[in-house]
Scaffold this motif. Structure first.
Motif, mmCIF file in Angstrom:
data_model
loop_
_atom_site.group_PDB
_atom_site.id
_atom_site.type_symbol
_atom_site.label_atom_id
_atom_site.label_comp_id
_atom_site.label_asym_id
_atom_site.label_seq_id
_atom_site.Cartn_x
_atom_site.Cartn_y
_atom_site.Cartn_z
ATOM 1 N N GLY A 10 -53.328 -16.465 -6.252
ATOM 2 C CA GLY A 10 -52.016 -16.768 -7.031
ATOM 3 C C GLY A 10 -51.999 -16.537 -8.349
ATOM 4 O O GLY A 10 -51.083 -16.066 -9.016
ATOM 5 N N LEU A 11 -53.320 -16.823 -9.090
ATOM 6 C CA LEU A 11 -53.483 -16.635 -10.479
ATOM 7 C C LEU A 11 -53.455 -15.081 -10.737
ATOM 8 O O LEU A 11 -52.985 -14.548 -11.613
ATOM 9 N N THR A 12 -53.987 -14.464 -9.793
ATOM 10 C CA THR A 12 -54.280 -13.012 -9.717
ATOM 11 C C THR A 12 -52.820 -12.360 -9.959
ATOM 12 O O THR A 12 -52.434 -11.627 -10.700
ATOM 13 N N ILE A 13 -51.819 -12.927 -9.057
ATOM 14 C CA ILE A 13 -50.450 -12.218 -9.262
ATOM 15 C C ILE A 13 -49.865 -12.668 -10.476
ATOM 16 O O ILE A 13 -49.161 -11.806 -11.279
ATOM 17 N N MET A 14 -50.084 -14.093 -10.734
ATOM 18 C CA MET A 14 -49.145 -14.496 -12.137
ATOM 19 C C MET A 14 -49.815 -13.731 -13.229
ATOM 20 O O MET A 14 -48.969 -13.470 -14.148
ATOM 21 N N MET A 15 -51.109 -13.356 -13.350
ATOM 22 C CA MET A 15 -51.595 -12.908 -14.621
ATOM 23 C C MET A 15 -51.044 -11.237 -14.579
ATOM 24 O O MET A 15 -50.735 -10.886 -15.554
ATOM 25 N N ALA A 16 -51.121 -10.599 -13.306
ATOM 26 C CA ALA A 16 -50.523 -9.408 -13.237
ATOM 27 C C ALA A 16 -48.969 -9.273 -13.642
ATOM 28 O O ALA A 16 -48.622 -8.556 -14.517
ATOM 29 N N LEU A 17 -48.399 -10.295 -13.355
ATOM 30 C CA LEU A 17 -46.760 -10.350 -13.705
ATOM 31 C C LEU A 17 -46.726 -10.569 -15.254
ATOM 32 O O LEU A 17 -45.772 -10.081 -15.730
ATOM 33 N N ALA A 18 -47.619 -11.385 -15.643
ATOM 34 C CA ALA A 18 -47.482 -11.834 -17.230
ATOM 35 C C ALA A 18 -47.712 -10.429 -17.924
ATOM 36 O O ALA A 18 -47.330 -10.394 -18.996
ATOM 37 N N ARG A 19 -48.665 -9.882 -17.484
ATOM 38 C CA ARG A 19 -49.097 -8.514 -18.230
ATOM 39 C C ARG A 19 -48.077 -7.636 -18.301
ATOM 40 O O ARG A 19 -47.871 -6.634 -19.274
ATOM 41 N N LYS A 20 -46.995 -7.462 -17.302
ATOM 42 C CA LYS A 20 -45.876 -6.670 -17.163
ATOM 43 C C LYS A 20 -44.757 -7.116 -17.456
ATOM 44 O O LYS A 20 -43.585 -6.655 -17.423
ATOM 45 N N TYR A 21 -44.730 -8.487 -18.258
ATOM 46 C CA TYR A 21 -43.451 -9.106 -18.470
ATOM 47 C C TYR A 21 -42.578 -8.250 -19.583
ATOM 48 O O TYR A 21 -42.966 -7.692 -20.371
ATOM 49 N N GLY A 22 -41.269 -8.441 -19.291
ATOM 50 C CA GLY A 22 -40.384 -7.634 -19.969
ATOM 51 C C GLY A 22 -40.313 -6.359 -19.731
ATOM 52 O O GLY A 22 -39.291 -5.789 -20.225
ATOM 53 N N PRO A 25 -39.509 -5.463 -12.677
ATOM 54 C CA PRO A 25 -40.305 -6.053 -11.595
ATOM 55 C C PRO A 25 -41.322 -5.110 -11.302
ATOM 56 O O PRO A 25 -41.357 -3.859 -11.536
ATOM 57 N N VAL A 26 -42.380 -5.881 -10.611
ATOM 58 C CA VAL A 26 -43.590 -5.551 -10.348
ATOM 59 C C VAL A 26 -43.682 -5.754 -8.608
ATOM 60 O O VAL A 26 -43.414 -6.683 -8.187
ATOM 61 N N SER A 27 -44.156 -4.650 -8.190
ATOM 62 C CA SER A 27 -44.150 -4.875 -6.563
ATOM 63 C C SER A 27 -45.559 -5.444 -6.401
ATOM 64 O O SER A 27 -46.596 -5.225 -6.845
ATOM 65 N N LEU A 28 -45.497 -6.362 -5.066
ATOM 66 C CA LEU A 28 -46.760 -6.821 -4.685
ATOM 67 C C LEU A 28 -47.837 -5.746 -4.126
ATOM 68 O O LEU A 28 -49.223 -6.088 -4.409
ATOM 69 N N ALA A 53 -39.748 -21.848 -8.600
ATOM 70 C CA ALA A 53 -39.087 -21.200 -9.868
ATOM 71 C C ALA A 53 -40.088 -20.628 -10.865
ATOM 72 O O ALA A 53 -39.846 -20.672 -12.091
ATOM 73 N N LEU A 54 -41.180 -20.183 -10.449
ATOM 74 C CA LEU A 54 -42.285 -19.769 -11.363
ATOM 75 C C LEU A 54 -42.146 -18.095 -11.573
ATOM 76 O O LEU A 54 -42.353 -17.472 -12.489
ATOM 77 N N VAL A 55 -41.311 -17.432 -10.378
ATOM 78 C CA VAL A 55 -41.154 -15.970 -10.247
ATOM 79 C C VAL A 55 -39.686 -15.978 -9.407
ATOM 80 O O VAL A 55 -39.208 -16.679 -8.734
ATOM 81 N N LYS A 56 -39.213 -14.739 -9.962
ATOM 82 C CA LYS A 56 -38.105 -14.423 -9.281
ATOM 83 C C LYS A 56 -38.257 -13.097 -8.596
ATOM 84 O O LYS A 56 -39.061 -12.353 -9.054
ATOM 85 N N SER A 57 -37.438 -12.651 -7.591
ATOM 86 C CA SER A 57 -37.632 -11.519 -6.939
ATOM 87 C C SER A 57 -36.270 -10.478 -7.148
ATOM 88 O O SER A 57 -35.227 -11.270 -7.448
ATOM 89 N N VAL A 58 -36.652 -9.192 -7.176
ATOM 90 C CA VAL A 58 -35.513 -8.388 -7.243
ATOM 91 C C VAL A 58 -35.487 -7.402 -6.237
ATOM 92 O O VAL A 58 -36.600 -6.843 -6.090
ATOM 93 N N ARG A 59 -34.367 -7.410 -5.549
ATOM 94 C CA ARG A 59 -34.305 -6.511 -4.385
ATOM 95 C C ARG A 59 -34.071 -4.779 -4.719
ATOM 96 O O ARG A 59 -33.400 -4.940 -5.595
ATOM 97 N N MET A 66 -41.149 -10.648 -10.818
ATOM 98 C CA MET A 66 -41.156 -10.789 -12.250
ATOM 99 C C MET A 66 -41.216 -12.565 -12.473
ATOM 100 O O MET A 66 -40.880 -13.233 -11.776
ATOM 101 N N LEU A 67 -41.851 -12.758 -13.691
ATOM 102 C CA LEU A 67 -41.914 -13.893 -14.034
ATOM 103 C C LEU A 67 -40.589 -14.584 -14.322
ATOM 104 O O LEU A 67 -39.590 -13.933 -14.810
#
Length: 139
Positions: A10-22, A25-28, A53-59, A66-67
């Motif tokens: 879970g931390l790995t996912i969140m860190m990956a999303l944090a690195r790409k913030y802005g 969206p990033v695919s799993l 509500a820590l991440v949101k999804s984009v279809r 994304m965070l």
């Protein structure tokens, strides 16, 4: 305190999303590929993070996750609590000697303080020693 695979991934996912913030969206699938993890397992972990509500999804074709907030406003404690439950590294026993009970409370509070003061931004931008040696002591 031992953090399970759930918490670590879970931390790995969140860190990956944090690195790409802005950046959108990033695919799993890309996170799973980059970190050599099971995409199926990451899909199971992302649902509680989205519900919290820590991440949101984009279809869509260029969708992903994304965070939901800035990386500096989400802590490691937030992620661990969602995936692992309450942070209790040691069991507090009410009828224990006061000194031992106080020590256990201090340990619990110290762990909480570290997790709650470490943000995703801190983790995503961490620059530590890569070649840190593991020391083995023989007695």
């Amino acid at each position: 305190m031992k953090i399970s695979t759930k918490g670590r991934y879970g931390l790995t996912i969140m860190m990956a999303l944090a690195r790409k913030y802005g950046e959108g969206p990033v695919s799993l699938k890309s996170i799973a590929h980059e970190h050599a993890l099971s995409e199926h397992y990451l899909e199971q972990l992302i649902a509680p993070l989205r519900n919290a509500a820590l991440v949101k999804s984009v279809r869509g074709a260029y969708g992903g996750y994304m965070l939901a907030k800035e990386p500096e406003s989400i802590t490691a404690g937030d992620v661990i609590r969602v995936l692992e439950g309450p942070i209790t590294p040691v069991e507090i026993i009410d009828d224990e000697e006061p000194a031992k009970r106080d020590l256990r409370i201090k340990i619990r509070d110290a762990v909480k303080d570290v997790l709650d003061s470490t943000t995703l931004e801190d983790l995503a931008n961490y620059e530590g020693e890569e070649d840190q040696e593991n020391y083995m002591f023989y007695i």
